[in-house]
Design an enzyme around this catalytic site. Structure first.
Site, PDB file in Angstrom:
ATOM      1  CE1 TYR A 130      -3.569  -2.933  -8.188  1.00 15.12           C
ATOM      2  CE2 TYR A 130      -2.166  -1.067  -7.622  1.00 15.12           C
ATOM      3  CZ  TYR A 130      -2.668  -2.321  -7.327  1.00 15.12           C
ATOM      4  OH  TYR A 130      -2.258  -2.956  -6.189  1.00 15.12           O
TER       5      TYR A 130
ATOM      6  CE1 TYR B  53      -9.917   2.406  -7.340  1.00 14.09           C
ATOM      7  CE2 TYR B  53      -8.142   2.719  -8.907  1.00 14.09           C
ATOM      8  CZ  TYR B  53      -8.874   1.894  -8.085  1.00 14.09           C
ATOM      9  OH  TYR B  53      -8.552   0.576  -8.011  1.00 14.09           O
TER      10      TYR B  53
ATOM     11  N   GLY C 279       0.767  -1.233   0.000  1.00 15.00           N
ATOM     12  CA  GLY C 279       0.000   0.000   0.000  1.00 15.00           C
ATOM     13  C   GLY C 279       0.797   1.281   0.000  1.00 15.00           C
TER      14      GLY C 279
ATOM     15  CB  CYS D 285     -20.227   4.809 -26.353  1.00 18.36           C
ATOM     16  SG  CYS D 285     -19.674   4.850 -28.056  1.00 18.36           S
ATOM     17  CD  GLU D 286     -19.975   3.539 -20.288  1.00 17.44           C
ATOM     18  OE1 GLU D 286     -20.486   4.251 -19.411  1.00 17.44           O
ATOM     19  OE2 GLU D 286     -20.383   2.405 -20.583  1.00 17.44           O
TER      20      GLU D 286
ATOM     21  CD  GLU E  91       0.458  -9.058   1.583  1.00 19.47           C
ATOM     22  OE1 GLU E  91      -0.443  -8.215   1.411  1.00 19.47           O
ATOM     23  OE2 GLU E  91       0.247 -10.149   2.123  1.00 19.47           O
ATOM     24  CG  LEU E  92       5.933  -2.943  -0.797  1.00 13.06           C
ATOM     25  CD1 LEU E  92       7.382  -2.496  -0.748  1.00 13.06           C
ATOM     26  CD2 LEU E  92       5.008  -1.840  -0.300  1.00 13.06           C
ATOM     27  N   GLY E  93       2.933  -3.453  -4.300  1.00 16.10           N
ATOM     28  CA  GLY E  93       2.589  -3.479  -5.714  1.00 16.10           C
ATOM     29  C   GLY E  93       2.924  -2.152  -6.368  1.00 16.10           C
TER      30      GLY E  93
ATOM     31  NE  ARG F  95      -4.558   3.953 -10.272  1.00 17.43           N
ATOM     32  CZ  ARG F  95      -4.346   5.198  -9.921  1.00 17.43           C
ATOM     33  NH1 ARG F  95      -3.978   6.093 -10.810  1.00 17.43           N
ATOM     34  NH2 ARG F  95      -4.476   5.569  -8.661  1.00 17.43           N
TER      35      ARG F  95
HETATM   36  C1  LIG Z   1      -3.645  -4.869  -3.511  1.00 17.73           C
HETATM   37  C2  LIG Z   1      -2.972  -5.514  -2.379  1.00 17.73           C
HETATM   38  C3  LIG Z   1      -1.623  -5.249  -2.128  1.00 17.73           C
HETATM   39  C4  LIG Z   1      -0.808  -4.289  -2.924  1.00 17.73           C
HETATM   40  O1  LIG Z   1      -1.240  -2.969  -2.814  1.00 17.73           O
HETATM   41  P1  LIG Z   1      -0.331  -1.803  -3.393  1.00 17.73           P
HETATM   42  O2  LIG Z   1      -1.062  -0.591  -3.020  1.00 17.73           O
HETATM   43  O3  LIG Z   1      -0.273  -1.987  -4.870  1.00 17.73           O
HETATM   44  O4  LIG Z   1       1.000  -1.894  -2.758  1.00 17.73           O
HETATM   45  C5  LIG Z   1      -1.018  -5.940  -1.092  1.00 17.73           C
HETATM   46  N1  LIG Z   1      -1.695  -6.828  -0.331  1.00 17.73           N
HETATM   47  C6  LIG Z   1      -3.003  -7.087  -0.547  1.00 17.73           C
HETATM   48  C7  LIG Z   1      -3.692  -8.087   0.315  1.00 17.73           C
HETATM   49  C8  LIG Z   1      -3.683  -6.445  -1.569  1.00 17.73           C
HETATM   50  O5  LIG Z   1      -4.985  -6.698  -1.755  1.00 17.73           O
END
Ligand SMILES: *Cc1c(COP(=O)(O)O)cnc(C)c1O
Length: 411
Positions: free
Chosen positions: A369, A315, A238, A341-342, A272-274, A311
């Site tokens: 994303y 959002y 996150g 068409c939105e 858990e970094l995305g 996005r």
């Molecule tokens: C989406 C998600 C993440 C990654 O979130 P980021 O904001 O991309 O870092 C990590 N853990 C869980 C359980 C998630 O659902």
């Protein structure tokens, strides 16, 4: 490090002009910087240190080439579906570094994860816990699990990506988790590995995360006192990034918050970094089709749309838009919109953009994303994805064709 920069008036990705890529692959087209992906991973893994396994949250960008790059650097993976499990394994990711999150794991997904031998299933309800126990018992093995707790903190982010509030569908309330751990500990087919939490995405202020981790620590201590000693704490992901003018936490800030909350506690950690690993490593290239004047409003109609990048529509998210040629036409305030068409199909609202028909633009911060949320709405083929290394480019997913779009249908 910003891999996207102007060089003699042309916007580059590393050592390659984006105009070259647009000419080669046409638009719309996703472009990722290999150097940026590596740099972000190393910054976080160095800041967090040896005791922390950085898991890449696959859902942010699940291209096999991106996964392979992370696997080669030693990343673990956080998955949320059987499809993502298959992707990580095909990309060469180690099963023993995979964590499986998500509120709705099916029996097939649980079976696949257990046969692959993943590190841990993060369990989100009592019902899911007992389903996993039954399946593991059936398979004659023990399922490695953590409970994903809901620490009930407000992460101060967009409602759709806040997950750690008690009204959210995610996680198990702290008190219920305490009881459930003690029950689970008695089950012979469950192996209790850790505690997990994830409070939300695009966190710009880490104080709520520090609070959540403190609560997780208290639960860990509580369970230890009752004779249940767990191996790891999974602190979720996150960490936010800069899309516009935000001041996101640095890897060092992030490590500091975790270290403060966990001071003196010798337990393995995972994150858990995305977004923080991939978001600013990618752009979406698009071409201006038309400029349109509706009297009261100007529109810049581009060839990328909400099906390519959801996005803004989902959002109200902001993405910077840069011209590929710096000395392009003078700026004018416009809505940048796609052909779908939105009315929700926009990339930017009331934005000064320097654009004229035929001109190329880069939609910034599209590495997370972006493609992962794309669809075929309006029967639009999804764009190709290109990975840049220095002055080289490699196609890592080709543009979809009509057969890709219609071949599964039975007229
Ligand atoms: C989406 C998600 C993440 C990654 O979130 P980021 O904001 O991309 O870092 C990590 N853990 C869980 C359980 C998630 O659902």
């Amino acid at each position: 490090m910003n891999p996207f920069h102007y060089h003699q008036g042309d916007l580059y990705c590393e050592d390659l002009s984006l105009a070259t890529i647009a000419r080669h692959y046409d638009t719309p087209c996703y472009v990722y910087s290999g150097a940026a992906l590596r740099e972000r991973y190393h910054s976080f893994s160095n800041a967090l240190g040896d005791g922390t396994q950085v898991c890449y949250a696959v859902k942010a960008n699940s291209n096999l080439a991106v996964l392979r790059l992370f696997a080669e650097m030693g990343a673990g993976f956080d998955i949320v579906s059987g499809g993502e499990l298959e992707r990580v394994l095909r990309a060469g990711g180690a099963a023993e570094k995979i964590i499986f999150s998500g509120v709705g794991k099916s029996a097939d997904e649980i079976r696949a994860a257990l046969s692959a031998g993943i590190a841990c299933l993060n369990v989100e309800s009592a019902a899911e816990l007992w389903r996993i126990a039954d399946i593991a018992a059936d398979m004659g093995l023990r399922a490695p699990i953590a409970l994903r707790v809901n620490p009930d903190v407000d992460p101060g982010t967009h409602a759709y990506i806040a997950t750690g509030l008690k009204e959210s569908k995610f996680g198990i309330p702290m008190d219920a988790a305490r009881t459930l751990y003690l029950e689970a500990a008695k089950h012979p087919a469950l192996e209790l590995k850790g505690i997990a939490c994830h409070i939300g995405s695009q966190l710009l202020n880490l104080a709520p995360l520090g609070e959540a981790v403190t609560r997780v620590r208290a639960l860990y201590a509580d369970l230890s006192a009752q004779g249940l000693t767990l191996e790891h704490l999974d602190l979720g992901g996150g960490v936010g990034i800069r899309y516009h003018d935000e001041n996101p936490p640095s890897p060092a800030d992030y490590a500091e918050v975790l270290n403060q909350a966990l001071q003196g506690l010798a337990v393995k950690r995972a994150v858990e970094l995305g977004r923080a690993l991939v978001g600013n490593a990618g752009v979406l290239l698009t071409r201006v089709e038309y400029l349109k004047d509706n009297g009261s409003k100007q529109f810049c109609v581009v060839d990328a749309a909400m099906n390519d990048l959801l996005r803004p529509a989902l959002y109200g998210a902001w993405h910077d838009i840069l011209p590929l040629r710096q000395d392009a036409a003078a700026g004018q305030v416009m809505d940048v919109v796609g052909p779908i068409c939105e009315s929700g199909d926009f990339i930017a609202k009331d934005r000064p953009v320097r654009a004229e028909a035929g001109q190329l633009l880069a939609i910034m911060g599209a590495g997370a994303y972006g493609f992962a949320m794309s669809s075929n709405y309006n029967t639009r083929p999804r764009p190709p994805e290109v990975l840049v290394h220095g002055h080289q480019h490699r196609l890592i997913r080709r543009r979809e064709n009509w057969d890709d779009l219609m071949g599964m249908e039975l007229p």
